[in-house]
Motif scaffolding. Sequence first.
Motif, PDB file in Angstrom:
ATOM      1  N   GLN A  96      -1.861   9.823   4.300  1.00 39.04           N
ATOM      2  CA  GLN A  96      -2.165  10.505   3.046  1.00 39.04           C
ATOM      3  C   GLN A  96      -2.753   9.501   2.064  1.00 39.04           C
ATOM      4  OE1 GLN A  96       0.546  13.452   1.815  1.00 39.04           O
ATOM      5  NE2 GLN A  96      -0.114  13.485  -0.317  1.00 39.04           N
ATOM      6  N   VAL A  97      -3.804   9.917   1.373  1.00 35.64           N
ATOM      7  CA  VAL A  97      -4.449   9.088   0.354  1.00 35.64           C
ATOM      8  C   VAL A  97      -4.007   9.559  -1.021  1.00 35.64           C
ATOM      9  CG1 VAL A  97      -6.661   8.341  -0.608  1.00 35.64           C
ATOM     10  CG2 VAL A  97      -6.434   8.705   1.853  1.00 35.64           C
ATOM     11  N   VAL A  98      -3.621   8.629  -1.877  1.00 32.69           N
ATOM     12  CA  VAL A  98      -3.131   8.957  -3.217  1.00 32.69           C
ATOM     13  C   VAL A  98      -3.840   8.074  -4.244  1.00 32.69           C
ATOM     14  CG1 VAL A  98      -0.855   9.717  -2.411  1.00 32.69           C
ATOM     15  CG2 VAL A  98      -1.228   7.302  -2.978  1.00 32.69           C
ATOM     16  N   PRO A  99      -3.796   8.460  -5.528  1.00 34.66           N
ATOM     17  CA  PRO A  99      -4.536   7.687  -6.536  1.00 34.66           C
ATOM     18  C   PRO A  99      -3.825   6.451  -7.060  1.00 34.66           C
ATOM     19  CG  PRO A  99      -3.578   9.652  -7.524  1.00 34.66           C
ATOM     20  CD  PRO A  99      -3.304   9.741  -6.045  1.00 34.66           C
ATOM     21  N   ASP A 100      -2.482   6.407  -6.965  1.00 31.13           N
ATOM     22  CA  ASP A 100      -1.785   5.281  -7.573  1.00 31.13           C
ATOM     23  C   ASP A 100      -0.396   5.112  -6.954  1.00 31.13           C
ATOM     24  OD1 ASP A 100      -0.097   7.241  -8.806  1.00 31.13           O
ATOM     25  OD2 ASP A 100      -1.550   7.422 -10.447  1.00 31.13           O
ATOM     26  N   LEU A 101       0.314   4.090  -7.447  1.00 33.18           N
ATOM     27  CA  LEU A 101       1.618   3.738  -6.900  1.00 33.18           C
ATOM     28  C   LEU A 101       2.659   4.823  -7.124  1.00 33.18           C
ATOM     29  CD1 LEU A 101       3.298   1.523  -5.508  1.00 33.18           C
ATOM     30  CD2 LEU A 101       3.764   0.575  -7.787  1.00 33.18           C
ATOM     31  N   ASP A 102       2.661   5.458  -8.282  1.00 34.88           N
ATOM     32  CA  ASP A 102       3.633   6.518  -8.551  1.00 34.88           C
ATOM     33  C   ASP A 102       3.469   7.667  -7.567  1.00 34.88           C
ATOM     34  OD1 ASP A 102       4.767   5.159 -10.647  1.00 34.88           O
ATOM     35  OD2 ASP A 102       3.554   6.142 -12.188  1.00 34.88           O
ATOM     36  N   ALA A 103       2.226   8.015  -7.277  1.00 35.15           N
ATOM     37  CA  ALA A 103       1.973   9.093  -6.318  1.00 35.15           C
ATOM     38  C   ALA A 103       2.405   8.685  -4.915  1.00 35.15           C
ATOM     39  CB  ALA A 103       0.490   9.456  -6.327  1.00 35.15           C
ATOM     40  N   GLU A 104       2.236   7.407  -4.594  1.00 35.49           N
ATOM     41  CA  GLU A 104       2.674   6.931  -3.283  1.00 35.49           C
ATOM     42  C   GLU A 104       4.187   7.071  -3.132  1.00 35.49           C
ATOM     43  OE1 GLU A 104       2.727   2.813  -0.581  1.00 35.49           O
ATOM     44  OE2 GLU A 104       1.517   2.913  -2.397  1.00 35.49           O
ATOM     45  N   LEU A 105       4.929   6.685  -4.159  1.00 32.76           N
ATOM     46  CA  LEU A 105       6.388   6.814  -4.105  1.00 32.76           C
ATOM     47  C   LEU A 105       6.800   8.278  -3.996  1.00 32.76           C
ATOM     48  CD1 LEU A 105       7.388   4.154  -6.781  1.00 32.76           C
ATOM     49  CD2 LEU A 105       7.916   4.075  -4.334  1.00 32.76           C
ATOM     50  N   ALA A 106       6.090   9.168  -4.671  1.00 32.02           N
ATOM     51  CA  ALA A 106       6.409  10.591  -4.609  1.00 32.02           C
ATOM     52  C   ALA A 106       6.229  11.127  -3.191  1.00 32.02           C
ATOM     53  CB  ALA A 106       5.534  11.368  -5.584  1.00 32.02           C
ATOM     54  N   VAL A 107       5.188  10.671  -2.509  1.00 30.09           N
ATOM     55  CA  VAL A 107       4.965  11.097  -1.123  1.00 30.09           C
ATOM     56  C   VAL A 107       6.091  10.599  -0.227  1.00 30.09           C
ATOM     57  CG1 VAL A 107       3.476  10.830   0.901  1.00 30.09           C
ATOM     58  CG2 VAL A 107       2.473  11.281  -1.344  1.00 30.09           C
ATOM     59  N   HIS A 108       6.499   9.354  -0.413  1.00 28.61           N
ATOM     60  CA  HIS A 108       7.583   8.810   0.416  1.00 28.61           C
ATOM     61  C   HIS A 108       8.876   9.592   0.197  1.00 28.61           C
ATOM     62  CE1 HIS A 108       5.303   4.764   0.599  1.00 28.61           C
ATOM     63  NE2 HIS A 108       5.126   5.430   1.719  1.00 28.61           N
ATOM     64  N   ARG A 109       9.167   9.946  -1.046  1.00 26.74           N
ATOM     65  CA  ARG A 109      10.380  10.720  -1.312  1.00 26.74           C
ATOM     66  C   ARG A 109      10.303  12.102  -0.663  1.00 26.74           C
ATOM     67  NH1 ARG A 109       9.596   8.328  -6.621  1.00 26.74           N
ATOM     68  NH2 ARG A 109      11.164   6.685  -6.946  1.00 26.74           N
ATOM     69  N   ARG A 110       9.122  12.708  -0.726  1.00 30.13           N
ATOM     70  CA  ARG A 110       8.969  14.037  -0.119  1.00 30.13           C
ATOM     71  C   ARG A 110       9.094  13.951   1.399  1.00 30.13           C
ATOM     72  NH1 ARG A 110       4.415  16.310   1.693  1.00 30.13           N
ATOM     73  NH2 ARG A 110       3.059  14.937   0.484  1.00 30.13           N
ATOM     74  N   TRP A 111       8.463  12.955   1.994  1.00 29.41           N
ATOM     75  CA  TRP A 111       8.570  12.783   3.445  1.00 29.41           C
ATOM     76  C   TRP A 111      10.020  12.569   3.862  1.00 29.41           C
ATOM     77  CZ3 TRP A 111       3.933   8.983   4.582  1.00 29.41           C
ATOM     78  CH2 TRP A 111       2.738   9.726   4.631  1.00 29.41           C
ATOM     79  N   ARG A 112      10.737  11.794   3.073  1.00 27.72           N
ATOM     80  CA  ARG A 112      12.150  11.539   3.394  1.00 27.72           C
ATOM     81  C   ARG A 112      12.953  12.832   3.298  1.00 27.72           C
ATOM     82  NH1 ARG A 112      16.387  11.536   4.893  1.00 27.72           N
ATOM     83  NH2 ARG A 112      18.077  10.019   4.693  1.00 27.72           N
ATOM     84  N   GLY A 113      12.742  13.608   2.226  1.00 25.25           N
ATOM     85  CA  GLY A 113      13.485  14.839   2.042  1.00 25.25           C
ATOM     86  C   GLY A 113      13.178  15.881   3.103  1.00 25.25           C
TER      87      GLY A 113
END
Length: 327
Positions: A96-113
Amino acid sequence: MKRPTITDIAREAGVSKGAVSYALNGRPGVSEATRQRITEIARELGWAPSSTARALSGGRAGAIGLVLDRPPDVLGAEPFLTALLEGLGPASLLLQVVPDLDAELAVHRRWRGERKVDGVLLAGPGCAAELPGIGLPAVVLGGPLDHPGVPSVWVDDGVAAAEMLEYLAALGHRRVVRIAGQAAFAHPRARAEAFTAAAGRLGLSAGTVHTGRTAEAGPGVTQRVLTGPRPPTALVCDTDVLAVAALAAARELGLAVPGDVSVVSWEDSPLCRLVRPALSAVRRPLAELGSLAAAMVRDLVAGEEVTDVCASRPRLVTRGSTGPARS
């Protein structure tokens, strides 16, 4: 005291790590007698799955995640991802491509959940400190780092910088500028320190200019460098795309490569061989990087202790873009 691992159980039981994994996770592939023996040895050794492995024990996703916080135009132009995929082997990659670090962390949290992935690869050190709290096994591509619980696999940029600058110095170059961009799977600080240290040892006049995050910035930055009061006789570009941009910038200024300025790419790719003159470039073992990283993620998920790993030595491939320094 060191926590017992699957490796310790396998050694004690005289079986493979795979057999231990099958037995402890209730999967087919071992006999019932072997399963009972492995389970008993694990109990005697005091083994317990890591919190991450326990959280994932309800079912494996069979995929590794990679989030890239870089512009899509840069991603489309760089071939590093193909080389990495070659090394991942049978592992499925969720990208997944994201615009910034905050969005990257959000993706990781969603993948984990959602349990979308078993673990993740990190393209840089940006959010490495946050991953243990999220609960995803993670391996950083680029390093070395100092983040407990988040190992890294990396290529020694110190070796690459030394080989490039020694080669250029032998050709008579004394003024070298590094065009710094968003290099794939390289620690920005480690690369900068490696370049500065190698230049200092060789007594070179060396500097670094940054292009920012967009691919279009490369030619303009390079033109400003080459039209300055004391232009360099050699350019070291962090990526193949920046090196190609340097060739174009030199051509627009009426400069010959390598007659007036030599150009080296810190990343080899098919693009380096297709342009004219072909680009001298550092060949990093990206497929090996992918293979090592995938194995490290699997070991983390299995509860193994994993430490930083340095991949094979990079090497400089010389081609037509480099030659003796102009008088």
